[in-house]
Motif scaffolding. Structure first.
Motif, PDB file in Angstrom:
ATOM      1  N   CYS A  89     -32.193 -15.969 -17.664  1.00 13.25           N
ATOM      2  CA  CYS A  89     -32.503 -16.259 -16.398  1.00 13.25           C
ATOM      3  C   CYS A  89     -31.485 -15.369 -15.529  1.00 13.25           C
ATOM      4  N   GLU A  91     -31.422 -15.502 -12.385  1.00 12.44           N
ATOM      5  CA  GLU A  91     -31.188 -16.269 -11.170  1.00 12.44           C
ATOM      6  C   GLU A  91     -29.841 -17.118 -11.579  1.00 12.44           C
ATOM      7  N   CYS A  92     -30.112 -17.763 -12.759  1.00 14.55           N
ATOM      8  CA  CYS A  92     -28.976 -18.735 -13.090  1.00 14.55           C
ATOM      9  C   CYS A  92     -28.114 -18.418 -14.262  1.00 14.55           C
ATOM     10  N   CYS A 110     -35.862 -18.930 -15.355  1.00 14.11           N
ATOM     11  CA  CYS A 110     -36.275 -20.188 -16.059  1.00 14.11           C
ATOM     12  C   CYS A 110     -37.228 -20.933 -15.075  1.00 14.11           C
ATOM     13  N   CYS A 113     -35.771 -22.209 -11.865  1.00 12.74           N
ATOM     14  CA  CYS A 113     -35.424 -21.134 -10.740  1.00 12.74           C
ATOM     15  C   CYS A 113     -36.746 -20.490 -10.188  1.00 12.74           C
TER      16      CYS A 113
HETATM   17 ZN   LIG Z   1     -32.715 -20.058 -13.702  1.00  9.67          ZN
END
Ligand SMILES: [Zn+2]
Length: 131
Positions: A89, A91-92, A110, A113
């Motif tokens: 992911c 983002e995370c 994911c 997110c």
């Molecule tokens: Zn994520």
């Protein structure tokens, strides 16, 4: 330790290339078949020609934008498959589930997110929340 198995990587790569070929084929087909229609050099009603031509070009532009974005996503995903980092992911940094990757090979986030991004987009673009 790669985040995804070689088998999954091969499968995703195959799907991405197939999708890219499909998009390119569709663009080519539409460009070919539309070409004669776009040339407005026939002696018909002049006033009716223009709005129609504008409508077609607007429509084409819209589709092309969508396709350009998709092709870009495919290239990004293929690049990550080769250089590593695919299935993580953006983002995370957590691993994206295999099922999600197979369902949408170009996915970069994911589910959590993605939902958060969609909520933020709704807040920005959509009507204000009615809570
Ligand atoms: Zn994520």
């Amino acid at each position: 330790m790669p985040p995804i198995t070689p088998e999954l990587s091969a499968e995703i790569g195959k799907r991405l290339r197939e999708t890219r070929d499909d998009v390119l084929a569709a663009v080519r087909e539409r460009t070919d078949s539309d070409a004669p229609e776009i040339a407005p050099n026939t002696h018909t009603f002049e006033n009716e020609d223009r709005p129609q031509a504008e409508m077609i070009s607007h429509n084409e532009e819209h589709l092309a934008d969508h396709e350009t974005a998709l092709l870009h996503e495919i290239d990004v995903a293929l690049g990550k498959l080769e250089s590593g980092g695919y299935g993580i992911c953006v983002e995370c940094g957590r691993e994206i589930p295999e099922a999600r990757l197979l369902a949408t090979p170009t996915v970069q986030t994911c589910i959590e997110c993605q939902q958060q991004i969609e909520r933020e987009q709704e807040r920005r673009n959509g009507p204000p929340p009615t809570i």
